[in-house]
Design a protein around this motif. Structure first.
Motif, PDB file in Angstrom:
ATOM      1  N   ASN A   1     -33.109  27.069 -50.570  1.00 38.20           N
ATOM      2  CA  ASN A   1     -34.473  27.074 -50.070  1.00 38.20           C
ATOM      3  C   ASN A   1     -35.262  28.175 -50.761  1.00 38.20           C
ATOM      4  N   VAL A   2     -36.546  27.932 -50.932  1.00 36.82           N
ATOM      5  CA  VAL A   2     -37.428  28.886 -51.597  1.00 36.82           C
ATOM      6  C   VAL A   2     -38.482  29.340 -50.601  1.00 36.82           C
ATOM      7  N   ASP A   3     -38.702  30.647 -50.536  1.00 39.00           N
ATOM      8  CA  ASP A   3     -39.763  31.234 -49.728  1.00 39.00           C
ATOM      9  C   ASP A   3     -40.574  32.158 -50.622  1.00 39.00           C
ATOM     10  N   LEU A   4     -41.832  31.821 -50.837  1.00 35.93           N
ATOM     11  CA  LEU A   4     -42.716  32.633 -51.671  1.00 35.93           C
ATOM     12  C   LEU A   4     -43.958  33.010 -50.877  1.00 35.93           C
ATOM     13  N   THR A   5     -44.426  34.211 -51.079  1.00 30.63           N
ATOM     14  CA  THR A   5     -45.714  34.623 -50.539  1.00 30.63           C
ATOM     15  C   THR A   5     -46.625  34.820 -51.730  1.00 30.63           C
TER      16      THR A   5
ATOM     17  N   GLN B   1     -56.174  37.543 -49.009  1.00 29.63           N
ATOM     18  CA  GLN B   1     -55.291  36.804 -48.104  1.00 29.63           C
ATOM     19  C   GLN B   1     -54.081  36.246 -48.860  1.00 29.63           C
ATOM     20  N   GLN B   2     -53.114  35.726 -48.084  1.00 28.28           N
ATOM     21  CA  GLN B   2     -51.886  35.202 -48.679  1.00 28.28           C
ATOM     22  C   GLN B   2     -51.533  33.843 -48.088  1.00 28.28           C
ATOM     23  N   VAL B   3     -50.751  33.093 -48.870  1.00 33.99           N
ATOM     24  CA  VAL B   3     -50.246  31.795 -48.450  1.00 33.99           C
ATOM     25  C   VAL B   3     -48.728  31.834 -48.590  1.00 33.99           C
ATOM     26  N   GLN B   4     -48.052  31.405 -47.547  1.00 42.09           N
ATOM     27  CA  GLN B   4     -46.581  31.333 -47.569  1.00 42.09           C
ATOM     28  C   GLN B   4     -46.200  29.921 -48.029  1.00 42.09           C
ATOM     29  N   LEU B   5     -45.403  29.823 -49.078  1.00 38.26           N
ATOM     30  CA  LEU B   5     -44.909  28.543 -49.579  1.00 38.26           C
ATOM     31  C   LEU B   5     -43.411  28.481 -49.336  1.00 38.26           C
ATOM     32  N   GLN B   6     -42.975  27.420 -48.671  1.00 40.88           N
ATOM     33  CA  GLN B   6     -41.552  27.212 -48.427  1.00 40.88           C
ATOM     34  C   GLN B   6     -41.171  25.838 -48.976  1.00 40.88           C
ATOM     35  N   LEU B   7     -40.065  25.802 -49.693  1.00 42.26           N
ATOM     36  CA  LEU B   7     -39.527  24.563 -50.233  1.00 42.26           C
ATOM     37  C   LEU B   7     -38.165  24.354 -49.597  1.00 42.26           C
ATOM     38  N   ARG B   8     -37.976  23.201 -48.988  1.00 37.90           N
ATOM     39  CA  ARG B   8     -36.749  22.903 -48.257  1.00 37.90           C
ATOM     40  C   ARG B   8     -36.223  21.535 -48.673  1.00 37.90           C
ATOM     41  N   TYR B   9     -34.920  21.466 -48.862  1.00 36.59           N
ATOM     42  CA  TYR B   9     -34.269  20.179 -49.113  1.00 36.59           C
ATOM     43  C   TYR B   9     -33.341  19.899 -47.950  1.00 36.59           C
ATOM     44  N   GLN B  10     -33.486  18.742 -47.343  1.00 29.52           N
ATOM     45  CA  GLN B  10     -32.653  18.306 -46.220  1.00 29.52           C
ATOM     46  C   GLN B  10     -31.722  17.210 -46.743  1.00 29.52           C
ATOM     47  N   PRO B  11     -30.526  17.572 -47.250  1.00 28.68           N
ATOM     48  CA  PRO B  11     -29.655  16.568 -47.868  1.00 28.68           C
ATOM     49  C   PRO B  11     -29.203  15.472 -46.896  1.00 28.68           C
ATOM     50  N   ASP B  12     -29.002  15.816 -45.626  1.00 28.00           N
ATOM     51  CA  ASP B  12     -28.562  14.810 -44.662  1.00 28.00           C
ATOM     52  C   ASP B  12     -29.632  13.752 -44.414  1.00 28.00           C
TER      53      ASP B  12
ATOM     54  N   GLN C   1     -32.095  13.251 -46.804  1.00 26.65           N
ATOM     55  CA  GLN C   1     -32.614  12.915 -48.134  1.00 26.65           C
ATOM     56  C   GLN C   1     -34.130  13.106 -48.196  1.00 26.65           C
ATOM     57  N   ARG C   2     -34.566  14.321 -47.862  1.00 29.71           N
ATOM     58  CA  ARG C   2     -35.992  14.603 -47.874  1.00 29.71           C
ATOM     59  C   ARG C   2     -36.264  15.999 -48.415  1.00 29.71           C
ATOM     60  N   LEU C   3     -37.352  16.110 -49.123  1.00 34.98           N
ATOM     61  CA  LEU C   3     -37.830  17.381 -49.634  1.00 34.98           C
ATOM     62  C   LEU C   3     -39.056  17.744 -48.816  1.00 34.98           C
ATOM     63  N   GLU C   4     -39.099  18.968 -48.312  1.00 33.81           N
ATOM     64  CA  GLU C   4     -40.228  19.416 -47.511  1.00 33.81           C
ATOM     65  C   GLU C   4     -40.895  20.602 -48.189  1.00 33.81           C
ATOM     66  N   VAL C   5     -42.215  20.552 -48.231  1.00 36.59           N
ATOM     67  CA  VAL C   5     -43.035  21.633 -48.757  1.00 36.59           C
ATOM     68  C   VAL C   5     -43.901  22.107 -47.599  1.00 36.59           C
ATOM     69  N   LEU C   6     -43.764  23.383 -47.241  1.00 40.54           N
ATOM     70  CA  LEU C   6     -44.534  23.941 -46.135  1.00 40.54           C
ATOM     71  C   LEU C   6     -45.477  25.005 -46.661  1.00 40.54           C
ATOM     72  N   LEU C   7     -46.732  24.904 -46.266  1.00 36.70           N
ATOM     73  CA  LEU C   7     -47.732  25.910 -46.580  1.00 36.70           C
ATOM     74  C   LEU C   7     -48.175  26.528 -45.262  1.00 36.70           C
ATOM     75  N   THR C   8     -48.061  27.844 -45.145  1.00 38.67           N
ATOM     76  CA  THR C   8     -48.473  28.539 -43.933  1.00 38.67           C
ATOM     77  C   THR C   8     -49.522  29.578 -44.295  1.00 38.67           C
ATOM     78  N   ASP C   9     -50.589  29.611 -43.494  1.00 37.24           N
ATOM     79  CA  ASP C   9     -51.671  30.555 -43.718  1.00 37.24           C
ATOM     80  C   ASP C   9     -52.211  31.020 -42.368  1.00 37.24           C
ATOM     81  N   SER C  10     -53.059  32.029 -42.408  1.00 40.36           N
ATOM     82  CA  SER C  10     -53.684  32.533 -41.189  1.00 40.36           C
ATOM     83  C   SER C  10     -55.201  32.378 -41.256  1.00 40.36           C
ATOM     84  N   GLY C  11     -55.659  31.424 -42.042  1.00 41.73           N
ATOM     85  CA  GLY C  11     -57.091  31.178 -42.179  1.00 41.73           C
ATOM     86  C   GLY C  11     -57.622  30.270 -41.079  1.00 41.73           C
ATOM     87  N   SER C  12     -58.807  29.756 -41.309  1.00 48.33           N
ATOM     88  CA  SER C  12     -59.396  28.820 -40.358  1.00 48.33           C
ATOM     89  C   SER C  12     -58.567  27.547 -40.338  1.00 48.33           C
TER      90      SER C  12
END
Length: 159
Positions: free
Chosen positions: A8-12, A66-77, A79-90
């Motif tokens: 998994n990847v977690d970037l700010t 400001q910053q954006v949190q980017l998370q990349l997740r692979y769920q092998p069970d 078979q899905r790739l998830e991209v999550l963007l988290t922010d504290s904006g409007s």
């Protein structure tokens, strides 16, 4: 089926347009060992870029501090790739989230094109699933792409 699963990847990232290249490259490297191919990666990257741009423009009003949190997740069970963007904006206005997923747009009539909300339509059209959650000043947009190992891209019904 691949035995190796990417970590998994977690970037700010700073909420600036230059971060788009970093986010895109991280997604490309993360997805490389997965059975996604260019046909799956390109629309997911497009959705990520559109969503990230929306956070910069609408969420933060171009506030480069400001910053954006980017998370990349692979769920092998699953078979899905998830991209999550988290922010504290409007947060995304509820009205835009509830709009018809397929707006009635006539490509030949620019008057039928809405002024806002097109980005969400493109994001929804580019991924298999889109979820949004806003609570306690934190907004998270989750983009999901289902993987189809061993299947040729033209065999997939509906992408």
């Amino acid at each position: 089926m691949h035995d190796w699963v990417p970590e998994n990847v977690d970037l700010t990232l700073p909420a600036v347009p230059d971060s788009l290249a970093t986010a895109s490259r991280a997604l490309e490297m993360f997805a490389q060992p997965l059975p996604l191919g260019e046909e799956g990666l390109f629309p997911l990257d497009l959705a990520l870029s559109e969503a990230f741009t929306n956070v910069i423009k609408h969420g933060y009003g171009y506030d480069a501090s400001q910053q954006v949190q980017l998370q990349l997740r692979y769920q092998p069970d699953q078979q899905r790739l998830e991209v999550l963007l988290t922010d504290s904006g409007s947060p995304i206005p509820e009205a835009l989230l509830q709009e018809d997923k397929c707006l009635n747009i006539n490509p030949d009539d620019m008057e039928s094109w809405p002024e806002n909300g097109m980005g969400l339509m493109f994001i929804r059209a580019s991924v298999d699933e889109m979820r949004y959650h806003s609570q306690d000043g934190q907004n998270t947009l989750t983009l999901v792409k289902f993987l189809h190992p061993g299947e040729e891209p033209d065999e997939k019904a509906g992408g």
